[in-house]
Every structure is written in structure tokens, then in C-alpha cells.
Motif scaffolding. Structure first.
Motif, short mmCIF file in Angstrom:
data_model
loop_
_atom_site.label_atom_id
_atom_site.label_comp_id
_atom_site.label_asym_id
_atom_site.label_seq_id
_atom_site.Cartn_x
_atom_site.Cartn_y
_atom_site.Cartn_z
N HIS A 93 0.77 -1.05 0.27
CA HIS A 93 -0.30 -0.21 0.22
C HIS A 93 0.97 0.89 0.14
CE1 HIS A 93 -4.04 -1.94 0.21
NE2 HIS A 93 -3.92 -1.99 1.33
N THR A 94 2.12 0.80 0.56
CA THR A 94 2.68 2.31 0.01
C THR A 94 3.61 3.00 -0.44
OG1 THR A 94 3.49 2.11 3.09
CG2 THR A 94 5.05 3.04 1.92
N ALA A 95 3.38 1.24 -1.06
CA ALA A 95 4.05 1.78 -2.81
C ALA A 95 3.17 1.82 -3.67
CB ALA A 95 4.48 0.33 -3.34
N ARG A 96 2.05 1.53 -3.81
CA ARG A 96 0.94 2.89 -4.05
C ARG A 96 0.27 3.75 -3.95
NH1 ARG A 96 -3.74 1.47 -1.96
NH2 ARG A 96 -4.88 1.87 -4.16
N ALA A 97 0.47 4.63 -2.82
CA ALA A 97 1.39 5.05 -2.26
C ALA A 97 1.49 6.16 -2.70
CB ALA A 97 1.17 6.00 -0.74
N ARG A 98 2.89 5.85 -2.72
CA ARG A 98 4.58 6.48 -3.82
C ARG A 98 3.82 6.96 -5.16
NH1 ARG A 98 9.72 4.84 -1.09
NH2 ARG A 98 10.86 6.43 -2.06
N ALA A 99 3.38 6.20 -5.50
CA ALA A 99 2.95 6.19 -7.24
C ALA A 99 1.88 7.00 -7.57
CB ALA A 99 2.45 4.39 -8.02
N GLY B 76 1.42 9.83 -5.03
CA GLY B 76 1.81 11.01 -5.08
C GLY B 76 2.47 11.85 -5.75
N LYS B 77 3.32 10.42 -6.87
CA LYS B 77 3.99 11.34 -7.96
C LYS B 77 3.53 11.64 -8.73
CE LYS B 77 7.94 11.12 -7.94
NZ LYS B 77 9.22 11.32 -6.87
N ALA C 298 5.70 9.11 0.38
CA ALA C 298 4.79 10.25 -0.69
C ALA C 298 3.88 10.92 -0.53
CB ALA C 298 3.83 8.72 -0.26
N LEU C 299 4.12 11.44 0.50
CA LEU C 299 3.56 12.41 1.53
C LEU C 299 4.50 14.00 0.93
CD1 LEU C 299 2.73 11.80 4.66
CD2 LEU C 299 0.67 12.18 2.89
N PHE C 300 5.71 13.61 0.48
CA PHE C 300 7.08 14.97 0.32
C PHE C 300 6.15 14.81 -0.96
CE2 PHE C 300 10.17 16.03 -2.54
CZ PHE C 300 11.13 17.00 -1.85
N ASP C 301 5.96 14.10 -2.06
CA ASP C 301 5.39 14.87 -3.08
C ASP C 301 3.70 15.15 -3.45
OD1 ASP C 301 7.58 13.33 -4.67
OD2 ASP C 301 6.33 11.39 -4.81
N LEU C 302 3.14 15.02 -2.59
CA LEU C 302 2.07 16.44 -2.71
C LEU C 302 2.84 17.23 -1.33
CD1 LEU C 302 -1.07 13.77 -0.87
CD2 LEU C 302 -0.07 14.04 -2.94
N ALA C 303 3.64 17.38 -0.51
CA ALA C 303 3.89 18.95 -0.82
C ALA C 303 3.89 19.86 -1.83
CB ALA C 303 4.25 18.31 1.08
N ARG D 59 2.94 16.74 8.30
CA ARG D 59 2.71 15.94 8.08
C ARG D 59 4.15 14.26 7.70
NH1 ARG D 59 -3.27 16.07 5.47
NH2 ARG D 59 -1.80 16.63 3.49
N ALA D 60 4.58 14.70 6.09
CA ALA D 60 5.29 14.70 5.60
C ALA D 60 6.66 14.98 7.11
CB ALA D 60 5.80 14.71 4.62
N ILE D 61 6.89 16.08 7.14
CA ILE D 61 8.26 16.44 7.95
C ILE D 61 8.09 15.59 9.50
CG2 ILE D 61 8.68 18.33 9.87
CD1 ILE D 61 8.08 19.92 7.38
#
Length: 467
Positions: free
Chosen positions: A307-313, A315-316, A361-366, A375-377
Motif C-alpha cells: 500500500h505504501t508503494a501505491r501511495a508513492r505512485a 503521490g508522484k 509519498a507525502l513529500f510529493d504531495l507537498a 505530515r511528511a515532516i
């Protein structure tokens, strides 16, 4: 300076006509590739590659969605059989299969996998997948590309191989995989680590050509799959991306032969992460979803990983809603993790790893979608604090991303302090991923020319990391 658009030739091929028409109609609607991609549920890269005639497998459902959004009256649906009908590819493969085959000593064709049938659709992981990925999810392992030819893929030239496989050989593969994984996490995937990993992969793949008692066969394929995961990861870290992809897919097929759902999930997780890293988030999402097939066979930790891999996709892609939902699913799964149920090699996926991966993933959203960086920090701080010396690369990656996010969205002076710590750690690694993250940090620092701390960090990055 933006690159000029590729000049399209609608008469060159049916695919290029399709792409030319798509670009023409997209611009008539004053839509960017990114905006159109969101409307039809694919990335802007997919739209642009279709327009350039470089996207080989546009699904018919996607053509129909394009018709709907662009109000073409069904132009793309009618043109699809001419441009993308998969029967054309089948005919080409059939022609290739008819070529005369010479004598090929030492070649092993891996038998059909035991987990998923090659000719049947894969079970769905719960909710329905976006339709343009369904056909991908229906094919298992390397059979989607070509039969495995071990002589060509991992030629064991110059290596001494036994005539038959015994338990000691399988033990050696497992121990070497553990050692290489440890070195990779501590030093990065380049240099000596990659050299040793490549030779170990050749030798281990060569064992699949030797005689093996039937009762040991599954263990042998599982051991080779585990090593393939490790070797592929070191190649990924070294930016040998073609080698990494080939190795991961080989490892996935070996996992299928072994009937090992856990190794299968791990290989697709890594394929997903690599695809996202090299700018192919749509492919990354497909790999992650393929890994989640029959999630009931996976541990909670493995489900969190995928699910984390999905989130990173997501997010990108800048897809806020789906990225946040995938992070939530990853968190829910991780709260149910029972380490005692996990394979030993999954021990790396602890609280620090989970927080670092979801924070990426949250980094890319920011950065891409203007979302709250807090959240990412917070997750990056948890990852940096939690990673031990055995996982220096993961700690360095999270620390650098934390500094980059603070430099872009927070206090540049605080970011500079963390950035110098990152440089101290990355300088001891042979990781091109870590070096690229430092370059990104330097780019963010350059936006603060009046902050001396940021200027000093950027100068040190420039002097330390080659362009």
C-alpha cells in the motif's frame, strides 16, 4: 528553457496518427497533458507517450474515456483496433516463435508458475482496478514478456557449477543474499557490493541448470528469488535500471515457481518503487496492485509495504485523494503487523521504514500539489530517529528528504543544519539515489540566495556531489 514539442507525423504509422489526433483535440480543449491525464485516470506521461506514438499498449477503455472527455463522437474507439489491437502483437510473437531454433546448450525454460495460471485472470485484490491496467494484471511473472533464458539473462561464464544441487548450495544462496542485503543497506548498492552481487546472481541462476531433487526444487527457486530481490535492489541503487528490472522480474518468476507469495509480493513492491523513481508512476501502481493479488496470503506488514508503494505512485502523480487513501490503508495494515508472522528478511520494514516510505509519498504531495508538509515532516523525523546503523542508506534518504522539504516549505536555516548531517552520512555511501536527493536539496537551497546557511549548504553539495 522548455523543450520544443516533438513534431508529429500522422502518416508515419497508425499509432502516430492516433497520437497526432489526440494532441490536436487536447489542445483544442485547452487542456494540458496533466489535466487530461487526471480526467481519464492516467499520468501525463501516458498521454504524452501516446501522442508521440511511443505507447505500445493503450487499452480500449482508455480510448473510450478519451472519446468521452474530448467529445470526439467515438473517433479514438474506432481507431483503436488499427493502432493498438493486441492481436497484432500476438501475430508478431507468433511469427517470432516460428523462427528456426538452433541448439542451445544450458538453456532452461522455467516452467509455468504455481501461484497464478498464465492464461487466467488474476484474482482481484478487493476493489476494482482502473480498467487500463486490467490486462497487465492478468499475466503473471516474466511470461508477460518472454520465457526466461538463463544463459542469456545471467550467463554464468567462467563460473564452476556443480552437476547437482544439494542442501548446502541452497544454504549458500540464502546466506549470500543476507550478506549482500546487509552491505547494500549499510554502504549502498554501488562499487564492490554491486560486483559481488552480480557474480552471486550468475552462479545462483546457473544452479537452475543443474540436476535438483524434486523435493528441493521449491527451496532452490525460493532462494534464487530472494537473491534476485537483493541483487536487483543493489542495481536499482546504482541506477542500472534495465538490469534491476530484469532481475526483479526474474525473481518474481522464481517466486511463482516456488509457490512463495511473500517473495512474490516483495519483488512487485520493488518493481513498483523503481518505476516510481524513474518517472513511471502508472507502471509503479500496476506493479503494486499486482503484488496485492490474493492479499489474504500476505502478512499485514507485506500489505503495508505494498500500500505504501501505491501511495508513492499516487503521490508522484500529484493525486491527493488516492495518495492519502493509500497512506491510510498502509497505516491500518501496519497497526496489525505481527513481526513473528513475517519472513525473516521482512524485519527491515519496521516503524522507521514505514514512516520513511509513507513520508516519501507525502513529500510529493507537498511539493507537487501544495499540500501541508507537516505530515511528511513528522514521519521523516520518526524515520531518521528510528533507523539504526544497519540501515544507513534509508536513514540518509529520509534525512535528505526532510531537509529538502524544510528548505522548500519551512525554515531554510533548520534545513541547512539537517542537510549538513545528510552530507556527512551520504559521503560514505555508494548510492546514486542518495546523491540525486542531495542534488534536489541543493536546488531548493538555491532559492534562498540571501540566507547564508542555505548558500553554504548548496556550495558544499555542489563540491561533494558531481553534477
Amino acid at each position: 528553457m522548455p523543450q520544443p514539442e516533438k513534431k508529429l507525423d500522422p502518416g508515419a504509422s497508425p499509432q502516430e496518427w492516433f497520437g497526432y489526433e489526440l494532441r490536436l483535440r487536447r489542445k483544442a480543449e485547452e487542456l494540458s497533458a496533466r489535466a487530461l491525464g487526471r480526467l481519464v485516470q492516467v499520468s501525463d506521461d501516458v498521454i504524452l507517450n501516446i501522442e508521440k506514438g511511443k505507447y505500445p499498449s493503450c487499452q480500449r477503455e482508455l480510448a473510450q474515456r478519451l472519446d468521452g472527455i474530448l467529445e470526439t463522437g467515438g473517433v479514438f474507439d474506432r481507431a483503436w483496433p488499427m493502432a493498438f489491437d493486441p492481436r497484432d502483437a500476438d501475430r508478431k510473437r507468433s511469427d517470432a516463435d516460428k523462427r528456426p531454433a538452433g541448439r542451445r546448450e544450458g538453456t532452461v525454460q522455467v516452467r509455468e508458475g504455481r501461484i497464478l495460471g498464465r492464461d487466467e485472470p488474476s484474482p482481484r485484490p478487493g476493489s476494482p482496478e482502473p480498467v487500463d491496467r486490467r490486462s497487465f494484471l492478468q499475466v503473471s511473472g516474466l511470461a508477460a514478456i518472454a520465457p526466461i533464458d538463463l544463459t542469456q539473462a545471467f550467463a554464468p561464464s567462467g563460473l564452476t557449477l556443480p552437476e547437482s544441487v544439494g542442501a548446502s548450495h541452497i544454504d549458500q544462496i540464502q546466506e549470500v543474499a543476507t550478506s549482500i542485503s546487509s552491505w547494500d543497506n549499510t554502504f549502498g548498492g554501488g562499487g564492490m557490493v554491486r560486483d559481488v552481487a552480480g557474480r552471486a546472481m550468475q552462479w545462483s541462476a546457473g544452479l537452475l541448470q543443474a540436476q535438483c531433487p524434486e523435493h528441493m526444487r521449491a527451496d532452490l527457486f525460493a532462494a534464487v528469488s530472494r537473491l534476485g530481490v537483493v541483487v536487483g535492489a543493489s542495481a536499482f541503487d546504482s541506477y542500472a535500471h534495465e538490469e534491476a528490472t530484469t532481475t526483479f522480474k526474474f525473481a518474481a518468476d522464481c517466486a511463482e515457481e516456488a509457490g512463495d507469495w511473500h517473495l512474490r509480493a516483495k519483488t512487485y513492491s520493488l518493481l513498483a518503487r523503481q518505476a516510481v523513481w524513474i518517472g513511471q508512476p502508472d507502471d509503479g501502481l500496476t506493479y503494486a496492485e499486482k503484488g496485492l493479488v490474493r492479499r489474504d496470503r500476505l502478512t499485514a506488514t507485506e500489505q503495508a509495504m505494498l500500500h505504501t508503494a501505491r501511495a508513492r505512485a499516487f503521490g508522484k502523480m500529484g493525486n491527493v485523494r488516492d495518495c492519502m487513501a493509500a497512506v491510510g490503508e498502509a497505516d491500518d495494515a501496519f497497526t496489525q503487523a505481527r513481526p513473528a508472522e513475517d519472513p525473516a528478511w521482512m524485519a527491515y520494514y519496521d516503524e522507521a521504514q514505514h514512516n520513511g516510505d509513507t513520508a516519501h509519498a507525502l513529500f510529493d504531495l507537498a511539493i507537487l500539489a501544495g499540500q501541508d508538509p507537516g505530515r511528511a515532516i513528522r514521519r521523516f523525523y520518526t524515520a531518521v530517529k528510528g533507523h539504526s546503523e544497519a540501515f544507513k542508506r534509508s536513514r540518509a534518504l529520509s534525512r535528505t528528504k526532510l531537509a529538502a522539504l524544510l528548505m522548500a516549505k519551512g525554515d531554510p536555516r533548520q534545513a541547512a543544519v539537517i542537510g549538513h548531517d545528510s552530507l556527512d552520512e551520504v559521503g560514505r555511501l555508494t548510492s546514486r539515489r542518495a546523491a540525486d536527493d542531495l542534488r534536489q536539496l541543493g536546488a531548493f537551497a538555491s532559492k534562498h540566495p540571501k540566507v547564508q546557511d542555505a548558500v553554504g549548504l548548496r556550495e558544499r553539495i555542489t563540491a561533494t556531489v558531481s553534477a
